[in-house]
Design a protein around this motif. Structure first.
Motif, short mmCIF file in Angstrom:
data_model
loop_
_atom_site.label_atom_id
_atom_site.label_comp_id
_atom_site.label_asym_id
_atom_site.label_seq_id
_atom_site.Cartn_x
_atom_site.Cartn_y
_atom_site.Cartn_z
N LEU A 13 0.84 -1.18 0.00
CA LEU A 13 0.00 0.00 0.00
C LEU A 13 0.88 1.24 0.00
CD1 LEU A 13 -2.65 -1.02 2.68
CD2 LEU A 13 -2.99 -0.82 0.22
N PRO A 14 0.42 2.29 -0.64
CA PRO A 14 1.23 3.51 -0.58
C PRO A 14 1.27 4.02 0.85
CG PRO A 14 -0.90 3.93 -1.60
CD PRO A 14 -0.80 2.45 -1.38
N GLY A 15 2.41 4.51 1.27
CA GLY A 15 2.57 5.02 2.62
C GLY A 15 1.94 6.39 2.76
N THR A 16 1.89 6.85 3.98
CA THR A 16 1.37 8.18 4.27
C THR A 16 2.28 9.22 3.64
OG1 THR A 16 0.45 7.42 6.37
CG2 THR A 16 0.79 9.78 6.12
N SER A 17 1.70 10.20 3.02
CA SER A 17 2.46 11.34 2.51
C SER A 17 1.65 12.60 2.80
CB SER A 17 2.74 11.19 1.02
OG SER A 17 1.54 11.16 0.28
N VAL A 18 2.22 13.74 2.48
CA VAL A 18 1.55 15.00 2.76
C VAL A 18 1.47 15.83 1.49
CG1 VAL A 18 3.61 16.31 3.44
CG2 VAL A 18 1.41 16.87 4.46
N GLN A 19 0.39 16.56 1.38
CA GLN A 19 0.19 17.50 0.29
C GLN A 19 0.06 18.87 0.94
OE1 GLN A 19 -3.47 16.85 -1.91
NE2 GLN A 19 -2.28 16.93 -3.79
N ALA A 20 0.81 19.86 0.45
CA ALA A 20 0.80 21.17 1.10
C ALA A 20 0.63 22.29 0.10
CB ALA A 20 2.10 21.36 1.87
N VAL A 21 -0.09 23.31 0.54
CA VAL A 21 -0.24 24.55 -0.22
C VAL A 21 0.51 25.62 0.56
CG1 VAL A 21 -1.83 26.29 -1.09
CG2 VAL A 21 -2.47 23.86 -1.15
N VAL A 22 1.48 26.25 -0.08
CA VAL A 22 2.32 27.26 0.58
C VAL A 22 2.00 28.63 0.03
CG1 VAL A 22 4.71 27.99 0.96
CG2 VAL A 22 4.15 25.55 0.91
N THR A 51 10.06 21.50 11.93
CA THR A 51 11.27 22.27 12.24
C THR A 51 11.23 23.54 11.39
OG1 THR A 51 12.60 21.13 10.56
CG2 THR A 51 12.71 20.26 12.81
N PHE A 52 11.83 24.59 11.92
CA PHE A 52 11.97 25.86 11.22
C PHE A 52 13.45 26.21 11.22
CE2 PHE A 52 12.15 30.60 11.76
CZ PHE A 52 11.89 30.91 10.44
N ASN A 53 14.05 26.25 10.04
CA ASN A 53 15.49 26.49 9.91
C ASN A 53 16.29 25.53 10.80
OD1 ASN A 53 15.06 28.48 8.01
ND2 ASN A 53 15.08 30.13 9.51
N ASN A 54 15.91 24.24 10.76
CA ASN A 54 16.56 23.13 11.48
C ASN A 54 16.40 23.18 12.99
OD1 ASN A 54 17.57 21.83 9.14
ND2 ASN A 54 19.20 23.35 9.04
N PRO A 68 9.67 34.14 6.75
CA PRO A 68 10.35 33.38 5.70
C PRO A 68 11.39 32.44 6.31
CG PRO A 68 11.07 35.68 5.70
CD PRO A 68 9.97 35.56 6.69
N GLY A 69 11.59 31.30 5.68
CA GLY A 69 12.57 30.33 6.16
C GLY A 69 12.21 28.94 5.69
N ALA A 70 12.96 27.96 6.17
CA ALA A 70 12.78 26.56 5.77
C ALA A 70 11.96 25.83 6.83
CB ALA A 70 14.13 25.88 5.59
#
Length: 85
Positions: A13-22, A51-54, A68-70
């Motif tokens: 079965l396909p595993g859990t994944s996420v779909q995101a709108v940024v 996490t935000f910027n690691n 803004p950031g990762a």
């Protein structure tokens, strides 16, 4: 006699994944970005963290008023499948 060969494939079965709108911030210095995330093929129970910027970042699945950031969403479902995005 007759013989027949049949190929049968068993797939996982396909595993859990996420779909995101940024949505990016509108201007330099603003903190009006957002991430709206939703699970795809979710298991019954999912543990997740941001996490935000690691650095650890506390939040729900969807976030608003972001700088803004990762941003990285990591998860593990009840079946032990893991992922991050």
């Amino acid at each position: 006699g007759c013989s027949t060969t049949v190929s049968i494939f068993v797939s996982e079965l396909p595993g859990t994944s996420v779909q995101a709108v940024v949505s990016n911030i509108t201007c330099f210095g603003d903190n009006d970005g957002s991430i709206i995330a939703d699970w795809v093929n979710p298991a019954e129970e999912i543990d997740f963290s941001w996490t935000f910027n690691n650095e650890p970042f506390t939040g729900d699945l969807s976030l608003s008023n972001l700088n803004p950031g990762a941003y990285v969403l990591s998860w593990q479902d009840a079946n032990g499948c893991e992922g991050s995005q």
